[in-house]
Design a protein around this motif. Sequence first.
Motif, PDB file in Angstrom:
ATOM      1  N   ASP A 225      -7.236  -1.294  -9.182  1.00  0.00           N
ATOM      2  CA  ASP A 225      -5.839  -1.474  -9.591  1.00  0.00           C
ATOM      3  C   ASP A 225      -4.876  -1.259  -8.429  1.00  0.00           C
ATOM      4  OD1 ASP A 225      -6.612  -2.064 -12.149  1.00  0.00           O
ATOM      5  OD2 ASP A 225      -6.079  -0.103 -12.988  1.00  0.00           O
ATOM      6  N   LEU A 226      -5.133  -0.238  -7.626  1.00  0.00           N
ATOM      7  CA  LEU A 226      -4.270   0.008  -6.467  1.00  0.00           C
ATOM      8  C   LEU A 226      -4.346  -1.138  -5.461  1.00  0.00           C
ATOM      9  CD1 LEU A 226      -4.811   3.821  -5.869  1.00  0.00           C
ATOM     10  CD2 LEU A 226      -2.648   2.705  -6.442  1.00  0.00           C
ATOM     11  N   ALA A 227      -5.558  -1.673  -5.254  1.00  0.00           N
ATOM     12  CA  ALA A 227      -5.712  -2.801  -4.340  1.00  0.00           C
ATOM     13  C   ALA A 227      -4.954  -4.022  -4.859  1.00  0.00           C
ATOM     14  CB  ALA A 227      -7.189  -3.129  -4.155  1.00  0.00           C
ATOM     15  N   ASN A 228      -5.021  -4.271  -6.164  1.00  0.00           N
ATOM     16  CA  ASN A 228      -4.286  -5.396  -6.748  1.00  0.00           C
ATOM     17  C   ASN A 228      -2.781  -5.206  -6.613  1.00  0.00           C
ATOM     18  OD1 ASN A 228      -6.610  -6.716  -7.509  1.00  0.00           O
ATOM     19  ND2 ASN A 228      -6.607  -5.862  -9.562  1.00  0.00           N
ATOM     20  N   ARG A 229      -2.311  -3.995  -6.821  1.00  0.00           N
ATOM     21  CA  ARG A 229      -0.875  -3.725  -6.700  1.00  0.00           C
ATOM     22  C   ARG A 229      -0.407  -3.899  -5.260  1.00  0.00           C
ATOM     23  NH1 ARG A 229      -0.132   1.467 -10.709  1.00  0.00           N
ATOM     24  NH2 ARG A 229      -0.815   0.371 -12.574  1.00  0.00           N
ATOM     25  N   PHE A 230      -1.257  -3.531  -4.300  1.00  0.00           N
ATOM     26  CA  PHE A 230      -0.906  -3.742  -2.899  1.00  0.00           C
ATOM     27  C   PHE A 230      -0.735  -5.231  -2.614  1.00  0.00           C
ATOM     28  CE2 PHE A 230      -2.213  -4.664   1.477  1.00  0.00           C
ATOM     29  CZ  PHE A 230      -1.241  -3.960   2.162  1.00  0.00           C
TER      30      PHE A 230
ATOM     31  N   MET B  45     -13.049   5.889 -10.881  1.00  0.00           N
ATOM     32  CA  MET B  45     -12.580   5.650  -9.509  1.00  0.00           C
ATOM     33  C   MET B  45     -12.579   4.160  -9.190  1.00  0.00           C
ATOM     34  SD  MET B  45     -11.654   8.244  -7.722  1.00  0.00           S
ATOM     35  CE  MET B  45     -11.976   9.885  -7.199  1.00  0.00           C
ATOM     36  N   ASP B  46     -13.577   3.448  -9.701  1.00  0.00           N
ATOM     37  CA  ASP B  46     -13.646   2.003  -9.461  1.00  0.00           C
ATOM     38  C   ASP B  46     -12.405   1.298  -9.980  1.00  0.00           C
ATOM     39  OD1 ASP B  46     -16.151   2.427  -8.426  1.00  0.00           O
ATOM     40  OD2 ASP B  46     -17.212   1.741 -10.217  1.00  0.00           O
ATOM     41  N   VAL B  47     -12.006   1.630 -11.191  1.00  0.00           N
ATOM     42  CA  VAL B  47     -10.845   0.995 -11.809  1.00  0.00           C
ATOM     43  C   VAL B  47      -9.565   1.374 -11.063  1.00  0.00           C
ATOM     44  CG1 VAL B  47      -9.450   0.916 -13.911  1.00  0.00           C
ATOM     45  CG2 VAL B  47     -11.931   0.830 -14.061  1.00  0.00           C
ATOM     46  N   ILE B  48      -9.441   2.641 -10.710  1.00  0.00           N
ATOM     47  CA  ILE B  48      -8.234   3.097 -10.017  1.00  0.00           C
ATOM     48  C   ILE B  48      -8.102   2.406  -8.672  1.00  0.00           C
ATOM     49  CG2 ILE B  48      -7.142   5.106  -8.946  1.00  0.00           C
ATOM     50  CD1 ILE B  48      -8.458   6.792 -11.172  1.00  0.00           C
ATOM     51  N   VAL B  49      -9.181   2.365  -7.891  1.00  0.00           N
ATOM     52  CA  VAL B  49      -9.137   1.732  -6.572  1.00  0.00           C
ATOM     53  C   VAL B  49      -8.856   0.241  -6.708  1.00  0.00           C
ATOM     54  CG1 VAL B  49     -10.559   1.140  -4.565  1.00  0.00           C
ATOM     55  CG2 VAL B  49     -10.532   3.477  -5.430  1.00  0.00           C
TER      56      VAL B  49
ATOM     57  N   TRP C   1      -7.073  -1.358  -0.932  1.00  0.00           N
ATOM     58  CA  TRP C   1      -7.272  -2.774  -0.597  1.00  0.00           C
ATOM     59  C   TRP C   1      -8.263  -2.906   0.555  1.00  0.00           C
ATOM     60  CZ3 TRP C   1      -5.786  -5.124   4.061  1.00  0.00           C
ATOM     61  CH2 TRP C   1      -5.985  -6.501   4.102  1.00  0.00           C
ATOM     62  N   ARG C   2      -8.117  -2.045   1.557  1.00  0.00           N
ATOM     63  CA  ARG C   2      -9.009  -2.088   2.717  1.00  0.00           C
ATOM     64  C   ARG C   2     -10.444  -1.757   2.302  1.00  0.00           C
ATOM     65  NH1 ARG C   2      -7.208   1.915   6.982  1.00  0.00           N
ATOM     66  NH2 ARG C   2      -8.291   3.299   5.540  1.00  0.00           N
TER      67      ARG C   2
ATOM     68  N   PRO D  78       2.109   3.905  -4.797  1.00  0.00           N
ATOM     69  CA  PRO D  78       1.854   4.693  -3.593  1.00  0.00           C
ATOM     70  C   PRO D  78       1.276   3.782  -2.502  1.00  0.00           C
ATOM     71  CG  PRO D  78       0.246   5.221  -5.290  1.00  0.00           C
ATOM     72  CD  PRO D  78       1.253   4.297  -5.899  1.00  0.00           C
ATOM     73  N   ALA D  79       2.118   3.378  -1.563  1.00  0.00           N
ATOM     74  CA  ALA D  79       1.759   2.348  -0.590  1.00  0.00           C
ATOM     75  C   ALA D  79       0.546   2.732   0.253  1.00  0.00           C
ATOM     76  CB  ALA D  79       2.955   2.036   0.303  1.00  0.00           C
ATOM     77  N   GLY D  80       0.464   3.974   0.675  1.00  0.00           N
ATOM     78  CA  GLY D  80      -0.669   4.395   1.492  1.00  0.00           C
ATOM     79  C   GLY D  80      -1.987   4.298   0.744  1.00  0.00           C
ATOM     80  N   LEU D  81      -2.001   4.804  -0.476  1.00  0.00           N
ATOM     81  CA  LEU D  81      -3.217   4.721  -1.286  1.00  0.00           C
ATOM     82  C   LEU D  81      -3.556   3.279  -1.638  1.00  0.00           C
ATOM     83  CD1 LEU D  81      -2.868   7.696  -3.799  1.00  0.00           C
ATOM     84  CD2 LEU D  81      -4.498   7.467  -1.941  1.00  0.00           C
ATOM     85  N   ALA D  82      -2.534   2.486  -1.916  1.00  0.00           N
ATOM     86  CA  ALA D  82      -2.770   1.090  -2.268  1.00  0.00           C
ATOM     87  C   ALA D  82      -3.374   0.327  -1.088  1.00  0.00           C
ATOM     88  CB  ALA D  82      -1.470   0.434  -2.717  1.00  0.00           C
TER      89      ALA D  82
END
Length: 108
Positions: free
Chosen positions: A38-43, A32-36, A96-97, A88-92
């Motif tokens: 990565d999504l934050a970086n993509r955002f 989960m740490d890596v996924i969150v 990030w938040r 996925p913009a919402g998840l990203a």
Amino acid sequence: MGITEEALLRSGFTAKDIRKLRNNSANYGSTMDVIVSDLANRFLINVWVTLGVFAVCLIALVLGSVGSVLSGVVAGLFVLLIGWFTVPAGLAYKSWRLRKQTYEQSIR
């Protein structure tokens, strides 16, 4: 970082969002740490690309001809569509938040 489902729920993730993250983790073997992260970086990347596209469009609007402005705007919209629909913009945004909140808490 050790992200738990309770922390995700407190941060604004829905049960459906968490289920998507768990499915991703099961399918690709990430934590989960890596996924969150990565999504934050993509955002952040998408935000910077969006700002860059707007800057280029504004410069073209001020300095360019009508044809160059139209083609620049169309190309910019195409780039933004690809960028925002592949992530996925919402998840990203929620990722990030969450990362921002945990960083601010760790500073205190």
